[in-house]
Every structure is written in C-alpha cells, then in structure tokens.
Motif scaffolding. Structure first.
Motif, PDB file in Angstrom:
ATOM      1  N   ASN A   1       0.913  -1.465   0.038  1.00  0.00           N
ATOM      2  CA  ASN A   1      -0.087   0.051   0.055  1.00  0.00           C
ATOM      3  C   ASN A   1       0.745   1.323   0.091  1.00  0.00           C
ATOM      4  O   ASN A   1       1.185   1.709   1.207  1.00  0.00           O
ATOM      5  CB  ASN A   1      -0.885   0.018   1.224  1.00  0.00           C
ATOM      6  CG  ASN A   1      -1.673   1.264   1.222  1.00  0.00           C
ATOM      7  OD1 ASN A   1      -1.790   2.160   0.573  1.00  0.00           O
ATOM      8  ND2 ASN A   1      -2.890   1.000   2.183  1.00  0.00           N
ATOM      9  N   LEU A   2       1.057   1.913  -1.163  1.00  0.00           N
ATOM     10  CA  LEU A   2       2.158   2.778  -1.297  1.00  0.00           C
ATOM     11  C   LEU A   2       1.464   4.112  -0.761  1.00  0.00           C
ATOM     12  O   LEU A   2       2.108   5.244  -0.963  1.00  0.00           O
ATOM     13  CB  LEU A   2       2.645   2.931  -2.672  1.00  0.00           C
ATOM     14  CG  LEU A   2       3.652   1.593  -3.171  1.00  0.00           C
ATOM     15  CD1 LEU A   2       3.868   1.871  -4.656  1.00  0.00           C
ATOM     16  CD2 LEU A   2       4.644   1.628  -2.096  1.00  0.00           C
ATOM     17  N   GLY A   3       0.413   4.118  -0.477  1.00  0.00           N
ATOM     18  CA  GLY A   3      -0.149   5.352   0.151  1.00  0.00           C
ATOM     19  C   GLY A   3       0.058   5.589   1.542  1.00  0.00           C
ATOM     20  O   GLY A   3      -0.113   6.664   2.052  1.00  0.00           O
ATOM     21  N   MET A   4       0.458   4.309   2.117  1.00  0.00           N
ATOM     22  CA  MET A   4       0.786   4.363   3.674  1.00  0.00           C
ATOM     23  C   MET A   4       2.359   4.149   3.762  1.00  0.00           C
ATOM     24  O   MET A   4       2.593   4.604   4.821  1.00  0.00           O
ATOM     25  CB  MET A   4       0.060   3.433   4.341  1.00  0.00           C
ATOM     26  CG  MET A   4      -1.357   3.476   4.170  1.00  0.00           C
ATOM     27  SD  MET A   4      -2.301   2.399   5.216  1.00  0.00           S
ATOM     28  CE  MET A   4      -1.822   3.040   6.935  1.00  0.00           C
ATOM     29  N   VAL A   5       3.132   3.675   2.959  1.00  0.00           N
ATOM     30  CA  VAL A   5       4.444   3.594   2.968  1.00  0.00           C
ATOM     31  C   VAL A   5       5.320   3.955   1.825  1.00  0.00           C
ATOM     32  O   VAL A   5       4.737   4.007   0.759  1.00  0.00           O
ATOM     33  CB  VAL A   5       4.824   1.864   3.491  1.00  0.00           C
ATOM     34  CG1 VAL A   5       3.992   1.541   4.533  1.00  0.00           C
ATOM     35  CG2 VAL A   5       4.469   1.168   2.222  1.00  0.00           C
TER      36      VAL A   5
ATOM     37  N   PRO B   1       6.920   3.657   7.178  1.00  0.00           N
ATOM     38  CA  PRO B   1       5.465   4.434   7.012  1.00  0.00           C
ATOM     39  C   PRO B   1       5.575   6.061   6.732  1.00  0.00           C
ATOM     40  O   PRO B   1       6.479   6.648   7.369  1.00  0.00           O
ATOM     41  CB  PRO B   1       5.084   3.846   8.213  1.00  0.00           C
ATOM     42  CG  PRO B   1       5.905   2.677   8.710  1.00  0.00           C
ATOM     43  CD  PRO B   1       7.245   3.055   8.150  1.00  0.00           C
ATOM     44  N   VAL B   2       4.651   6.332   5.902  1.00  0.00           N
ATOM     45  CA  VAL B   2       4.690   7.728   5.537  1.00  0.00           C
ATOM     46  C   VAL B   2       4.739   8.696   6.869  1.00  0.00           C
ATOM     47  O   VAL B   2       5.264   9.682   7.044  1.00  0.00           O
ATOM     48  CB  VAL B   2       3.599   8.164   4.499  1.00  0.00           C
ATOM     49  CG1 VAL B   2       3.804   9.788   4.238  1.00  0.00           C
ATOM     50  CG2 VAL B   2       4.041   7.438   3.441  1.00  0.00           C
ATOM     51  N   ASP B   3       3.531   8.356   7.633  1.00  0.00           N
ATOM     52  CA  ASP B   3       3.564   9.178   8.875  1.00  0.00           C
ATOM     53  C   ASP B   3       4.803   9.153   9.847  1.00  0.00           C
ATOM     54  O   ASP B   3       4.991  10.143  10.319  1.00  0.00           O
ATOM     55  CB  ASP B   3       2.165   8.434   9.674  1.00  0.00           C
ATOM     56  CG  ASP B   3       1.031   9.039   8.852  1.00  0.00           C
ATOM     57  OD1 ASP B   3       1.003   9.901   8.199  1.00  0.00           O
ATOM     58  OD2 ASP B   3      -0.038   8.227   9.205  1.00  0.00           O
ATOM     59  N   TYR B   4       5.292   7.969   9.927  1.00  0.00           N
ATOM     60  CA  TYR B   4       6.645   7.883  10.806  1.00  0.00           C
ATOM     61  C   TYR B   4       7.529   8.578  10.194  1.00  0.00           C
ATOM     62  O   TYR B   4       8.435   9.359  11.012  1.00  0.00           O
ATOM     63  CB  TYR B   4       7.000   6.242  10.854  1.00  0.00           C
ATOM     64  CG  TYR B   4       8.099   6.220  11.939  1.00  0.00           C
ATOM     65  CD1 TYR B   4       7.874   6.434  13.235  1.00  0.00           C
ATOM     66  CD2 TYR B   4       9.291   5.528  11.274  1.00  0.00           C
ATOM     67  CE1 TYR B   4       9.025   6.349  14.022  1.00  0.00           C
ATOM     68  CE2 TYR B   4      10.196   5.391  12.492  1.00  0.00           C
ATOM     69  CZ  TYR B   4      10.125   5.670  13.682  1.00  0.00           C
ATOM     70  OH  TYR B   4      11.348   5.682  14.442  1.00  0.00           O
ATOM     71  N   LYS B   5       7.765   8.638   8.867  1.00  0.00           N
ATOM     72  CA  LYS B   5       8.854   9.519   8.208  1.00  0.00           C
ATOM     73  C   LYS B   5       8.679  11.001   8.495  1.00  0.00           C
ATOM     74  O   LYS B   5       9.637  11.714   8.780  1.00  0.00           O
ATOM     75  CB  LYS B   5       8.931   9.272   6.991  1.00  0.00           C
ATOM     76  CG  LYS B   5       9.939   9.603   6.119  1.00  0.00           C
ATOM     77  CD  LYS B   5      10.184   9.356   4.717  1.00  0.00           C
ATOM     78  CE  LYS B   5      11.154   9.848   3.955  1.00  0.00           C
ATOM     79  NZ  LYS B   5      11.413   9.353   2.456  1.00  0.00           N
ATOM     80  N   ARG B   6       7.445  11.356   8.523  1.00  0.00           N
ATOM     81  CA  ARG B   6       6.928  12.730   8.807  1.00  0.00           C
ATOM     82  C   ARG B   6       7.260  13.056  10.065  1.00  0.00           C
ATOM     83  O   ARG B   6       7.956  14.102  10.499  1.00  0.00           O
ATOM     84  CB  ARG B   6       5.408  12.790   8.511  1.00  0.00           C
ATOM     85  CG  ARG B   6       4.917  14.387   8.655  1.00  0.00           C
ATOM     86  CD  ARG B   6       3.562  14.676   8.673  1.00  0.00           C
ATOM     87  NE  ARG B   6       2.664  13.621   9.111  1.00  0.00           N
ATOM     88  CZ  ARG B   6       2.457  13.494  10.685  1.00  0.00           C
ATOM     89  NH1 ARG B   6       3.110  14.590  11.518  1.00  0.00           N
ATOM     90  NH2 ARG B   6       1.848  12.617  11.266  1.00  0.00           N
ATOM     91  N   VAL B   7       6.933  12.492  10.995  1.00  0.00           N
ATOM     92  CA  VAL B   7       7.404  12.478  12.551  1.00  0.00           C
ATOM     93  C   VAL B   7       8.923  12.531  12.705  1.00  0.00           C
ATOM     94  O   VAL B   7       9.273  13.419  13.337  1.00  0.00           O
ATOM     95  CB  VAL B   7       6.745  11.367  13.594  1.00  0.00           C
ATOM     96  CG1 VAL B   7       7.230  11.622  14.997  1.00  0.00           C
ATOM     97  CG2 VAL B   7       5.258  11.458  13.531  1.00  0.00           C
TER      98      VAL B   7
END
Length: 90
Positions: A10-14, A63-69
């Motif tokens: 799921n490349l929308g999330m990772v 994970p996109v969110d983790y990368k942002r954090v």
C-alpha cells in the motif's frame, strides 16, 4: 522480486527506499546474522555469503506518517541546537 513486492504494498501508507544508510545496512546485516546464528538458516547464510549481490534486493519500508514524525523531530532538534548556539554566542 522488488517489482512484485511494490505491487502488493500500500504505497499510500508507506514508501519503499533502498537500504543505503550505513546504520541501516549494519542493522539489516546484524538481523540476518542473528537469524542465521539462532536458526541455522541456510538461506540467511547464503544471503550473508553473497552480501554485496543481495543487499540491493532489500528495501526499507518506511511508513509515511512515521517518516514525517522523524523529519519533524529532526527539524525541532536542529532548531533547538540553533537557539542554544545563539544563546551561547550572545
């Protein structure tokens, strides 16, 4: 096969990244070595034996969110160091 993995992910999330940073390479190799040591895995041993050829076949799943954090923490830390340095020079 990375193409097949990418299709199922799921490349929308990772995001998929190469394992390139020195710390990431060392961590991956240590994990595979531990697996080989603890299980006697012949697959792990063959990966380690052909490490230079096998490393490019691995990907880091971030994970996109983790990368942002992580980016936000890094920016805050850099800002904190800049303020600290500025206070010391004044």
């Amino acid at each position: 096969d990375i193409g097949r993995f990418e299709q199922r992910c799921n490349l929308g999330m990772v995001e998929l990244e190469p394992v390139a940073a020195k710390d990431d390479v060392q961590t991956l190799k240590a994990m595979i070595q531990a697996h080989a040591d603890l299980t006697g895995s012949k697959k792990a041993a063959s990966i380690l034996q052909a490490w230079g050829t096998m490393l490019p076949k691995f990907v880091k799943v971030m994970p996109v969110d983790y990368k942002r954090v992580l980016a936000e923490r890094k920016a805050a830390l850099a800002k904190g160091h800049a303020h600290k340095k500025e206070a010391v020079t004044h």
